[in-house]
Design an enzyme around this catalytic site. Structure first.
Site, PDB file in Angstrom:
ATOM      1  N   ASP A   5     -14.468   2.902   2.361  1.00 52.31           N
ATOM      2  CA  ASP A   5     -13.611   1.788   1.971  1.00 52.31           C
ATOM      3  C   ASP A   5     -14.100   1.041   0.743  1.00 52.31           C
ATOM      4  O   ASP A   5     -13.308   0.434   0.029  1.00 52.31           O
ATOM      5  CB  ASP A   5     -13.501   0.805   3.149  1.00 52.31           C
ATOM      6  CG  ASP A   5     -12.790   1.433   4.333  1.00 52.31           C
ATOM      7  OD1 ASP A   5     -11.590   1.729   4.206  1.00 52.31           O
ATOM      8  OD2 ASP A   5     -13.428   1.648   5.374  1.00 52.31           O
ATOM      9  N   CYS A  10       0.810  -1.219   0.000  1.00 51.05           N
ATOM     10  CA  CYS A  10       0.000   0.000   0.000  1.00 51.05           C
ATOM     11  C   CYS A  10       0.843   1.269   0.000  1.00 51.05           C
ATOM     12  O   CYS A  10       0.309   2.364  -0.159  1.00 51.05           O
ATOM     13  CB  CYS A  10      -0.944  -0.011   1.198  1.00 51.05           C
ATOM     14  SG  CYS A  10      -2.317  -1.183   1.006  1.00 51.05           S
ATOM     15  N   LYS A  20       0.450   3.535  -3.086  1.00 49.06           N
ATOM     16  CA  LYS A  20      -0.776   4.283  -3.346  1.00 49.06           C
ATOM     17  C   LYS A  20      -0.487   5.753  -3.653  1.00 49.06           C
ATOM     18  O   LYS A  20       0.461   6.336  -3.137  1.00 49.06           O
ATOM     19  CB  LYS A  20      -1.711   4.205  -2.125  1.00 49.06           C
ATOM     20  CG  LYS A  20      -2.296   2.829  -1.900  1.00 49.06           C
ATOM     21  CD  LYS A  20      -3.164   2.786  -0.651  1.00 49.06           C
ATOM     22  CE  LYS A  20      -4.462   3.530  -0.841  1.00 49.06           C
ATOM     23  NZ  LYS A  20      -5.412   3.289   0.269  1.00 49.06           N
TER      24      LYS A  20
END
Length: 344
Positions: free
Chosen positions: A50, A17, A20
Site C-alpha cells: 500500500d 478509485c 485507477k
C-alpha cells in the site's frame, strides 16, 4: 447533499478509485523498470503493497504514499474529505501514523474556484482529524478536476504490517461494507436513492484510523485497504505466492442498495476490469451475480482487510465495531491451493 456549488460529476468521465489503471495493466507497466538498490528501502514498488517504507534509524521508518482521483460526488467538500481519507488510508494499512500531507490539485481553469476552496477545506478537515499537518502541495490546470494527497507517516520498524504476509489459519476481517462504487455508478445514472448515497459517502469519509488503532496489541500478520481493485484483487495481492484466501460469501458486509443496483446491471467499467484480472484465479460462477459484482466493485476509501490470529479475531472485531459497526469476519487464510481465491 448540502454545499452543492457546481456539477462536479458532469466535469469528468470517471471518479474515485474507479479511475485507477487496472491491476493487470499496472503490473505490466512496472515490470522492467530500473531497480535502485538501497538497504533502507524496506518496501518499494517491487511489491504490490500500500505504501513505500524507508528506514530512518534503528527504530523508526517513514511510510510514504500518494493518491488522487476525479470526483465521485457533486458536493465539493465531501469530495475533499473522501479523497483525503482515501490517501491517508495507505499509512494506516501499513501500521503507521500520518505526520504530514501535501495537497495534489488538478482543476479546470473555467470552473469556479469557490469549488476548489471547498474541496481543499474538506481535505484539510480530514487531515486534522488524522492528527497530521497539512504542509503545502502542488496545483495545475487540467480538463477535469482531481484531488488527493501525498502523505508521509511514521511507523516502528518492527511493527510494519505488510499486505502479503498472512499466516495460515488466520481469520480475515473487513471493516467497511462493499458497494460504494456501484452506488456511485447508480448516482451518475440518476438511479441511486439519496439514502444510498448518504450511506456510501459516510462510509467513504470515515477514516480507517479507528480500525487501525484497534489492531495494536493483536497478532495481525497482514493488512491492506480495499480500494479500486476491489475485494478479490486485493485478496489476491494478500495471498501472494504462498497461501490461498478463503472468502465466506454469506458473511460479506455490503450496502443492500448496492446489491439491488448490481442486480439491475448498474455496474462500473473498473469492476469489469477487476473481473477480467481475476479470471482463472477465483471461480465465482456459483455465486449470485450481484454478489460477484460486489466483490469486484472498485471501492473508494474502502475498509481495511486484516489478517489476524484466529483466536483473537472475535476480540478484534468487537473492538473495531465500536467505530465501524459493519465490520465482519469474512474469511480465512489457507494452505496454497490450485485456486488462489476460494469460497466457503
Amino acid at each position: 447533499m448540502e454545499r452543492k456549488l457546481n456539477a462536479l460529476l458532469e466535469s469528468c468521465t470517471s471518479g474515485g478509485c474507479g479511475a485507477k489503471i487496472s491491476p493487470g495493466t499496472l503490473s505490466q507497466l512496472l515490470t522492467g523498470l530500473p531497480v535502485l538498490r538501497d538497504d533502507n528501502l524496506l518496501v518499494g514498488y517491487g511489491s504490490s503493497d500500500d505504501a513505500a517504507v524507508y528506514r530512518l534509524d534503528d527504530r523508526r521508518s517513514l511510510v510514504m504514499t500518494v493518491d488522487f482521483f476525479p470526483p465521485m460526488v457533486d458536493d465539493a467538500r465531501i469530495f475533499g474529505k473522501i479523497a483525503a481519507a482515501n490517501a491517508l488510508s495507505d499509512v494506516y494499512a501499513m501500521g503507521g501514523r500520518p505526520l504530514t500531507a501535501l495537497n495534489l490539485v488538478c482543476f479546470p481553469q473555467a470552473m469556479d474556484t469557490a469549488v476548489l476552496k471547498e474541496i481543499l477545506v474538506g481535505g484539510a478537515e480530514k487531515v486534522m482529524e488524522a492528527g497530521a499537518v497539512l504542509s503545502g502541495g502542488h496545483s495545475i490546470y487540467d480538463k477535469e478536476p482531481k484531488y488527493g494527497l501525498s502523505v508521509t507517516g511514521i511507523v516502528d520498524t518492527d511493527k510494519i504490517i505488510r499486505n502479503d504476509t498472512p499466516r495460515v489459519s488466520d481469520k480475515l476481517i473487513l471493516t467497511k461494507p462493499l458497494g460504494v462504487g456501484i452506488i456511485m455508478a447508480a448516482l451518475r445514472g440518476e438511479a441511486a436513492s439519496m439514502e444510498a448515497v448518504r450511506k456510501a459517502t459516510a462510509s467513504m469519509e470515515r477514516l480507517n484510523k479507528y480500525a487501525a488503532e484497534k489492531m495494536a496489541g493483536h497478532s495481525v500478520s497482514a493488512c491492506t485497504d480495499v480500494t479500486g481493485f476491489g475485494l478479490l484483487a486485493h485478496a489476491l495481492e494478500m495471498a501472494g505466492d504462498a497461501v490461498s484466501v478463503v472468502v465466506y460469501p454469506d458473511e460479506l458486509p455490503y450496502f443492500d442498495e448496492a446489491y439491488r443496483y448490481a442486480g439491475e446491471y448498474l455496474l462500473t467499467a473498473a469492476g469489469q476490469r477487476n473481473r477480467n484480472h481475476l479470471a482463472g484465479k477465483a471461480d465465482v460462477e456459483r455465486l449470485p451475480f450481484a454478489l460477484q459484482e460486489l466483490m469486484f466493485d472498485p471501492q473508494t476509501s474502502g475498509g481495511l482487510l486484516i489478517s489476524v490470529a484466529a483466536g483473537e479475531a472475535e476480540d478484534l472485531l468487537s473492538a473495531i465495531r465500536a467505530d465501524d459497526p459493519s465490520a465482519q469476519i469474512i474469511g480465512e487464510i489457507a494452505e496454497r491451493d490450485k485456486d488462489i481465491i476460494l469460497f466457503r
